[in-house]
Design a protein around this motif. Structure first.
Motif, mmCIF file in Angstrom:
data_model
loop_
_atom_site.group_PDB
_atom_site.id
_atom_site.type_symbol
_atom_site.label_atom_id
_atom_site.label_comp_id
_atom_site.label_asym_id
_atom_site.label_seq_id
_atom_site.Cartn_x
_atom_site.Cartn_y
_atom_site.Cartn_z
ATOM 1 N N PRO A 3 0.831 -1.213 0.000
ATOM 2 C CA PRO A 3 0.000 0.000 0.000
ATOM 3 C C PRO A 3 0.861 1.257 0.000
ATOM 4 C CG PRO A 3 -0.089 -1.093 2.126
ATOM 5 C CD PRO A 3 0.662 -2.006 1.219
ATOM 6 N N ARG A 5 -0.874 4.422 -0.177
ATOM 7 C CA ARG A 5 -1.651 5.382 0.589
ATOM 8 C C ARG A 5 -3.013 4.758 0.882
ATOM 9 N NH1 ARG A 5 -2.038 11.680 -0.541
ATOM 10 N NH2 ARG A 5 -3.607 12.182 1.015
ATOM 11 N N PHE A 42 -11.230 -2.835 -15.384
ATOM 12 C CA PHE A 42 -11.923 -2.522 -14.130
ATOM 13 C C PHE A 42 -12.455 -3.811 -13.538
ATOM 14 C CE2 PHE A 42 -14.829 -0.331 -11.323
ATOM 15 C CZ PHE A 42 -14.083 0.794 -11.021
ATOM 16 N N ARG A 44 -15.143 -5.192 -10.484
ATOM 17 C CA ARG A 44 -16.113 -4.885 -9.431
ATOM 18 C C ARG A 44 -16.437 -6.165 -8.703
ATOM 19 N NH1 ARG A 44 -21.038 -1.245 -10.904
ATOM 20 N NH2 ARG A 44 -20.012 0.719 -11.365
ATOM 21 N N GLU A 51 -19.308 -3.180 -1.835
ATOM 22 C CA GLU A 51 -18.855 -3.407 -3.201
ATOM 23 C C GLU A 51 -17.404 -2.948 -3.267
ATOM 24 O OE1 GLU A 51 -20.657 -3.402 -7.383
ATOM 25 O OE2 GLU A 51 -20.525 -1.332 -6.758
ATOM 26 N N LEU A 53 -14.394 -1.930 -5.644
ATOM 27 C CA LEU A 53 -14.110 -1.493 -7.002
ATOM 28 C C LEU A 53 -12.593 -1.436 -7.152
ATOM 29 C CD1 LEU A 53 -16.526 1.550 -6.886
ATOM 30 C CD2 LEU A 53 -17.065 -0.705 -7.721
ATOM 31 N N VAL A 54 -12.090 -2.063 -8.186
ATOM 32 C CA VAL A 54 -10.645 -2.097 -8.393
ATOM 33 C C VAL A 54 -10.351 -1.577 -9.794
ATOM 34 C CG1 VAL A 54 -8.583 -3.512 -8.384
ATOM 35 C CG2 VAL A 54 -10.493 -4.143 -6.952
ATOM 36 N N ALA A 55 -9.515 -0.568 -9.837
ATOM 37 C CA ALA A 55 -9.060 -0.070 -11.127
ATOM 38 C C ALA A 55 -7.595 -0.437 -11.259
ATOM 39 C CB ALA A 55 -9.253 1.439 -11.211
ATOM 40 N N PRO A 56 -7.260 -1.391 -12.111
ATOM 41 C CA PRO A 56 -5.862 -1.831 -12.213
ATOM 42 C C PRO A 56 -5.098 -1.044 -13.278
ATOM 43 C CG PRO A 56 -7.310 -3.353 -13.361
ATOM 44 C CD PRO A 56 -8.158 -2.199 -12.933
ATOM 45 N N TYR A 60 0.119 0.159 -10.606
ATOM 46 C CA TYR A 60 -0.643 0.484 -9.406
ATOM 47 C C TYR A 60 -2.048 -0.099 -9.468
ATOM 48 C CZ TYR A 60 2.987 3.939 -8.592
ATOM 49 O OH TYR A 60 4.164 4.550 -8.384
ATOM 50 N N LEU A 61 -2.633 -0.164 -8.283
ATOM 51 C CA LEU A 61 -4.045 -0.538 -8.181
ATOM 52 C C LEU A 61 -4.752 0.547 -7.405
ATOM 53 C CD1 LEU A 61 -4.236 -4.245 -6.994
ATOM 54 C CD2 LEU A 61 -4.839 -3.369 -9.216
ATOM 55 N N LEU A 62 -5.947 0.878 -7.823
ATOM 56 C CA LEU A 62 -6.762 1.774 -7.018
ATOM 57 C C LEU A 62 -7.960 0.960 -6.534
ATOM 58 C CD1 LEU A 62 -7.463 4.638 -6.005
ATOM 59 C CD2 LEU A 62 -8.700 4.968 -8.129
ATOM 60 N N ILE A 63 -8.074 0.867 -5.223
ATOM 61 C CA ILE A 63 -9.142 0.044 -4.653
ATOM 62 C C ILE A 63 -10.095 0.939 -3.877
ATOM 63 C CG2 ILE A 63 -9.673 -1.851 -3.087
ATOM 64 C CD1 ILE A 63 -6.752 -2.798 -3.577
ATOM 65 N N VAL A 64 -11.358 0.816 -4.192
ATOM 66 C CA VAL A 64 -12.374 1.569 -3.453
ATOM 67 C C VAL A 64 -13.332 0.566 -2.840
ATOM 68 C CG1 VAL A 64 -14.267 3.204 -3.623
ATOM 69 C CG2 VAL A 64 -12.215 3.561 -4.961
ATOM 70 N N GLN A 66 -16.849 0.255 -1.146
ATOM 71 C CA GLN A 66 -18.052 1.079 -1.002
ATOM 72 C C GLN A 66 -19.059 0.390 -0.094
ATOM 73 O OE1 GLN A 66 -20.423 1.715 -4.445
ATOM 74 N NE2 GLN A 66 -20.907 3.804 -3.837
ATOM 75 N N LYS B 287 7.455 6.032 0.164
ATOM 76 C CA LYS B 287 6.052 6.395 -0.088
ATOM 77 C C LYS B 287 5.984 7.772 -0.705
ATOM 78 C CE LYS B 287 3.266 3.885 3.249
ATOM 79 N NZ LYS B 287 2.608 3.952 4.553
ATOM 80 N N LEU B 291 4.531 8.564 -4.193
ATOM 81 C CA LEU B 291 3.344 9.417 -4.257
ATOM 82 C C LEU B 291 3.585 10.620 -5.168
ATOM 83 C CD1 LEU B 291 1.948 9.473 -0.629
ATOM 84 C CD2 LEU B 291 0.787 8.695 -2.666
ATOM 85 N N LEU B 296 2.540 7.559 -10.834
ATOM 86 C CA LEU B 296 1.314 7.480 -10.046
ATOM 87 C C LEU B 296 0.306 8.505 -10.536
ATOM 88 C CD1 LEU B 296 -0.007 6.092 -7.588
ATOM 89 C CD2 LEU B 296 0.767 8.018 -6.241
ATOM 90 N N PHE B 299 -1.194 7.264 -13.562
ATOM 91 C CA PHE B 299 -2.111 6.175 -13.240
ATOM 92 C C PHE B 299 -3.449 6.722 -12.732
ATOM 93 C CE2 PHE B 299 -3.633 3.889 -9.419
ATOM 94 C CZ PHE B 299 -4.210 2.802 -10.046
ATOM 95 N N VAL B 303 -7.116 6.241 -14.318
ATOM 96 C CA VAL B 303 -8.063 5.378 -13.625
ATOM 97 C C VAL B 303 -9.247 6.170 -13.074
ATOM 98 C CG1 VAL B 303 -8.183 4.362 -11.321
ATOM 99 C CG2 VAL B 303 -6.713 3.349 -13.042
ATOM 100 N N ARG B 306 -12.685 6.008 -14.797
ATOM 101 C CA ARG B 306 -13.377 4.716 -14.691
ATOM 102 C C ARG B 306 -14.023 4.562 -13.328
ATOM 103 N NH1 ARG B 306 -8.545 0.818 -15.960
ATOM 104 N NH2 ARG B 306 -7.390 2.422 -17.056
ATOM 105 N N MET B 307 -13.259 4.907 -12.328
ATOM 106 C CA MET B 307 -13.762 4.749 -10.970
ATOM 107 C C MET B 307 -14.967 5.664 -10.753
ATOM 108 S SD MET B 307 -13.388 3.071 -8.249
ATOM 109 C CE MET B 307 -11.792 2.322 -8.198
ATOM 110 N N LEU B 311 -18.697 4.528 -9.584
ATOM 111 C CA LEU B 311 -19.348 5.057 -8.384
ATOM 112 C C LEU B 311 -20.648 5.751 -8.739
ATOM 113 C CD1 LEU B 311 -16.236 6.409 -6.491
ATOM 114 C CD2 LEU B 311 -17.659 4.496 -5.834
ATOM 115 N N ASN B 314 -23.285 3.263 -9.218
ATOM 116 C CA ASN B 314 -23.785 2.777 -7.935
ATOM 117 C C ASN B 314 -24.723 3.798 -7.297
ATOM 118 O OD1 ASN B 314 -22.318 0.565 -8.316
ATOM 119 N ND2 ASN B 314 -20.939 0.845 -6.586
ATOM 120 N N PHE B 320 -26.878 -3.114 -4.201
ATOM 121 C CA PHE B 320 -27.151 -4.141 -3.186
ATOM 122 C C PHE B 320 -28.596 -4.608 -3.230
ATOM 123 C CE2 PHE B 320 -23.642 -1.572 -1.845
ATOM 124 C CZ PHE B 320 -22.676 -2.521 -1.606
#
Lengths: 68, 973
Positions: A3, A5, A42, A44, A51, A53-56, A60-64, A66, B287, B291, B296, B299, B303, B306-307, B311, B314, B320
């Motif tokens: 990780p 951050r 992406f 999910r 839920e 959410l992973v953006a690869p 890096y990976l961004l993981i959210v 929710q 880090k 950072l 980064l 990236f 990204v 998309r994220m 969201l 959702n 759910f």
């Protein structure tokens, strides 16, 4: 994954990072096996509680995570 | 074939001569036919039928004479069918000797050589062998000829049989050598064999002798000169002699290769191993570095979009959402309506105790399945009741316990001093029951001794006899259980045990008579109350509502160090039409806790001989309420007469031991403890009380709903006066005032011909008010499982089922239950699939109904929908209020003032009742100052205070701080 951050606590983050990196790697290889010119963009994961959410990307990976 | 004439003669001659010789020989042999004897063997051979294949048969001609001699005359002795004749060898020899020419002559030798005694002569009717008889010359053939006809047949039969048998079993027969029988194969062999067919050609070559030995003359010749001087013979392939190989026999034999090999696996010795790993982590510099790296950033920018889309999706659609669940719900709801919403399950009544009485209250046992308690009262008006209450002519009032297992016999009776108007099980300990009497007293029962019996009620139908034994057992068990208590209490115990044992002995003496009485009359055990409040400090009118407040018994254990373990918060709240609300602490002694000093006292009171008439001596009569709230309207000097009360649940205040302190004080006050203690603790209580919500609703006899606050300070000179709001909506006595089990701030009130739903905090009016119905509503209860459902009992014996999710203007279903008015409704969850509704009527009958499935399971989002509905209504009310205010402001101010003056004022009093007549002290101030002030106030008198208060109120009204409708003044009494 290591990780960089996080907003979660340390142990949870390490767990998420490690497990999801593996999962993402597998998912990506699955996508590429099916079509070598394709790529994963992406991921999910819908669970009962949250839920994820992973953006690869390459490095890096961004993981959210929710909550409902 | 060219024949050489010279050589041909010789060659042809020789065969001719040989052929002639043979012919001559044959003639010589055959010609002398008559002289058979000379020829002998050769004739015999010819005579036999060897040429046909039967060498042993010799045809003969029998003359008639011979036939006569040998008894074989044709047609007489031998016929075609019976053609055999055995003739003795001797007879033939005789005949040969005697007769000149015997017919047997040709076969004389055969006869003489014949080995057997008898010879067979067969009549050859068909001249098969050329003569009329033939002789069989061998024994073997004789047998064959004599038997064949039969044997052949037999054989055929046997064959058939064999065939049949062969079908079944074919036993192994070793092959038997048989003579070769020609079937034509020899001809084929003949054809195959090569024979000379054409006659051989002979050549004779001869040379004149003189030509032999002549001299040779040789000359040269040129080969090329003359054409035929030489002949060249070149080799060539003759096509006629080329044979193609069409078939080739080749034999191949495969030999498997065999190899031997072996391996040895190594066995590793198991070892314990441990590894420790830790997740890799970047150092803070790393880090920082990553950072800030461009990678980064790239990236994230790639990204990010998309994220965000995910969201957003959702956000738009609930990820759910469970489609499957929603599907199931739709199906179940589309099932159609059930015919019966409430199905009769059981009904109870008692001719002795409940006849001609109305059931005043119904309570399910909170823990034991299928136990329901019922209290009854006389069907009299209050006045009559009051008049009659002095005379004890009436039937002994009781609370009856029924069990599902026995619809005829009550399981338990609680003896009541007076008619009970209401009662409740204590939630934390269902063995304690509190009831309110018609004369205003509050009564407590302890049924712990019978708990076991109630639990066993299911199995034991005639449990009454058992109970007597149980009672005796229970008492013994009590002693035992006391003995088992922790060592901590040993010191107290020692004393208690002694006391107890004494009591037990006393009990045992008492009981037999009681038990006998019970058994003889088949009466359920009668439980006497264990505490009763003092008449002096109780209500003056029937206790109409009683509530247990959640207590903090868990905390008590934690507080074991405190001197008094039984300090209890206010446990009971009662109200009565006399205009007072009382807060009671149950006597510490009632708690089923480790024996305290007080317990023995109770025991004494418990086991006071029931016949003692002088109740004033009863220890329980000194039980007094902790706090009394008087509700009176100062202006008209009229008191509210509450029939129902609803308080917010208080448990959250008691969570910590610190917060327990105020209650301690109350306790101490009640106990008359020294002031010093009180002062010490009171300073701590300031905060605690601040957080307490002390608002409550009351429903009155006249149909008013009053919302008020019982936290009234003595120092109200500085504090804001409390609002008391009053609404007249109902047309008759409020009989139900109940908080929804789902929304703690939502209250259902039922009275007269309508009902209303209120929301705490929305003080403009009810959020839902029903239109007036034709009959009176007499009882009601929220559903325990569906937020939007409640039941209302009517005076015509109907039950209205309201479902706010379906209709808000009329009940969704009406069902008739009884002929008389419904007096009480109480639902209960028997099991997740079985919910009951206990409905009692004025005739003293208790109906237990089963609630149908649709009224059990909440719909999806029902809670949210109902809440939404209530909130919508509340918003609407607010909006209406604002409109109203605007409208009012446009009116002349004088009018407003006048209208306000007419508003009622409420006086609001809190009392601490104590043995030594000390008053309850507001806890927000130091007690010493508080006392001083109070004395000052006493001197001044209440009049001054009211004047001051009115002034203050006037100021506030002028400032617009107070709307002026509820004006409070608090004073001492």
């Amino acid at each position: 994954g290591i990780p960089v951050r996080t907003t979660l606590d340390n142990s949870t983050t390490v767990q998420y990072a490690g497990l999801l990196r593996e999962l993402t790697r597998k998912a990506r290889s699955a996508v590429r096996d099916i079509d070598p010119q394709n790529d994963l963009t992406f991921l999910r994961i819908r669970s009962k509680k949250h839920e994820i959410l992973v953006a690869p990307d390459k490095d890096y990976l961004l993981i959210v995570i929710q909550n409902p | 074939m060219s024949e050489n004439p010279t050589s041909g003669k010789t060659s042809v001659k020789s065969p001719k001569t040989s052929a002639k010789k043979q012919k001559g020989e044959k003639k010589a042999k055959k010609s002398p036919k008559g002289i058979q004897t000379q020829l002998g063997e050769k004739d015999e051979v010819d005579l036999s039928m060897a040429s046909i294949g039967h060498p042993e048969i010799f045809p003969l001609i029998f003359t008639t004479k011979t036939q006569e001699i040998f008894n074989c005359r044709i047609g007489e002795d031998v016929t075609e069918k019976n053609c055999f004749k055995l003739i003795k060898k001797e007879d033939i020899i005789q005949d040969l000797k005697t007769a000149a020419i015997s017919d047997f002559h040709p076969v004389k030798k055969v006869v003489l050589e014949y080995p057997g005694e008898e010879l067979l002569v067969v009549f050859d009717a068909k001249f098969q062998y050329g003569q009329n008889f033939y002789l069989v010359a061998s024994e073997e053939a004789k047998e064959n000829i004599l038997k064949p006809p039969e044997t052949a047949e037999e054989k055929e039969e046997e064959k058939e049989e064999n065939r049949e048998e062969a079908l079944e079993v074919q036993p192994y027969k070793p092959p038997v050598q048989k003579p070769w029988v020609s079937l034509g194969s020899e001809r084929e062999v003949e054809e195959e064999s090569v024979k000379e067919t054409a006659p051989k050609i002979k050549y004779m070559v001869s040379r004149v002798q003189r030509r032999f030995g002549a001299p040779l003359t040789l000359t040269d010749r040129n080969a090329s000169h003359v054409g035929d001087s030489y002949v060249e013979c070149t080799p060539y392939q003759d096509k006629t002699f080329i044979i193609k190989v069409l078939e080739n026999d080749v034999g191949v034999q495969i030999v498997p290769k065999v190899r031997e090999a072996s391996t040895q696996t190594k066995w590793t010795y198991p070892k314990n191993a441990a590894t420790q790993y830790f997740p890799r982590q970047l150092s803070s510099e790393e880090k920082e570095e990553s950072l800030s790296s461009k990678k980064l950033k790239d990236f994230l920018t790639s990204v990010h979009l998309r994220m965000e889309i995910a969201l957003q999706q959702n956000e738009i659609m609930n990820p759910f959402f469970d489609d499957w669940k929603a599907l199931a719900e739709d199906e179940s709801s589309s099932d159609g309506k059930p015919d019966v919403y409430l199905k009769a399950y059981q009904s109870f009544t008692d001719l002795h105790y409940l006849k001609n009485k109305t059931i005043s209250c119904v309570c399910w046992h909170p823990t034991i399945h299928g136990i329901i308690a019922v209290s009854a009262r006389e069907q009299l008006s209050y006045e009559e009741q009051v008049n009659l209450s002095d005379k004890s002519l009436l039937q002994q009032p009781v609370i009856v316990f029924w069990s599902f297992s026995d619809p005829v016999h009550p399981q338990l009776m609680l003896e009541c001093p007076q008619d009970i108007y209401c009662f409740q099980f204590r939630p934390s300990d269902p063995n304690i029951i509190a009831g309110g009497c018609v004369n205003g007293q509050v009564v407590l029962w302890d049924i712990s001794e019978h708990e076991e019996m109630l639990q066993n009620a299911k199995t034991v139908a005639d449990g009454i006899q058992v109970t007597a034994v149980n009672m005796a057992n229970a008492s013994v068990l009590n002693v035992l259980s006391c003995l088992m208590k922790p060592i901590k209490y040993i010191q107290q115990l020692l004393l208690n045990v002694i006391l107890k044992v004494i009591l037990e002995v006393y009990e045992q003496k008492e009981k037999p008579s009681l038990m006998q009485v019970q058994q003889s009359s088949r009466e359920p055990p009668l439980v006497r109350h264990c505490a009763i409040s003092s008449i002096q400090y109780s209500h003056k009118k029937p206790v109409t509502d009683i509530h247990w407040q959640p207590d903090c018994s868990e905390d008590h254990q934690m507080d074991a160090t405190l001197e008094n373990k039984a300090e209890i918060c206010m446990q009971l709240v009662t109200c009565s039409p006399d205009g007072s609300i009382l807060f009671w602490d149950i006597p510490a002694t009632k708690l089923p806790q480790p024996p305290s000093s007080g317990k023995t006292k109770v025991k004494e009171s418990l086991y006071m001989p029931p016949d003692v008439p002088d109740t004033s001596k009863h220890l329980d009569f000194c039980w007094k309420p902790l706090i009394k709230i008087n509700l009176c309207e100062s202006d008209i000097n009229r008191e509210y007469s509450p029939t129902r009360i609803s308080l917010r649940e208080l448990h959250y205040r008691y969570k910590t031991s610190e917060k327990m302190q105020p209650l301690n004080i109350l306790q101490l006050l009640a106990k008359g403890s020294p002031y010093t203690e009180m002062n010490i603790s009171s300073s701590k209580n300031l905060k605690v009380l601040e957080s307490i919500s002390t608002d409550f609703f009351i429903g009155t006899e006249d149909g008013e709903i009053v919302y008020s606050d019982w936290k009234v300070e003595m120092d109200s000179d500085s504090a804001k006066p409390k609002h008391t709001q009053e609404y007249i909506i109902h047309t008759g006595t409020i009989n139900t005032l109940q908080r929804s089990p789902f929304f703690k701030d939502t209250i259902l009130s039922i009275g007269g011909r309508n009902f209303a739903i209120w929301k705490e905090g929305i003080m403009n009016g009810p959020i839902l008010q029903s239109s007036c119905s034709t009959g009176r509503n007499t009882a009601g209860h929220w559903s325990l499982t569906r937020p939007g459902v409640f039941f209302i009992g009517r005076d015509d014996g109907n039950i209205d089922i309201w479902d706010l999710m379906k209709k808000t203007y009329e009940p969704c279903h009406i069902q008739n239950i009884s002929k008389s008015a419904i007096s009480f409704i109480s639902p209960w969850i028997g099991s997740p699939m079985q919910h009951f509704l206990a409905v009692s009527d004025d005739l003293g009958v208790l109906h237990v109904l089963e609630i149908c499935q649709t009224l059990i399971y909440p719909l999806i989002h029902e809670l949210a929908n109902v809440l939404d509905y209530f909130e919508r209504e509340a918003r609407y009310l607010k909006y209406r209020e604002e409109e109203f205010l605007e409208h009012q402001e446009s009116q002349p101010k004088t009018e407003l003032k006048r209208s306000r003056k007419h508003r009622e004022r409420k006086q609001y009093v809190i009392l601490g009742i104590e043995k030594n007549k000390t008053f309850f002290i507001p806890l927000e101030y130091d007690c010493s100052t508080e006392n001083r002030r109070r004395e000052e106030m006493k001197q001044q008198g209440s009049a001054d205070y009211i004047v001051f208060f009115d002034l203050e109120k006037q100021i506030q009204v002028d400032l617009g701080l107070v709307k002026g409708q509820g004006i409070l003044s608090s004073s001492d009494v």
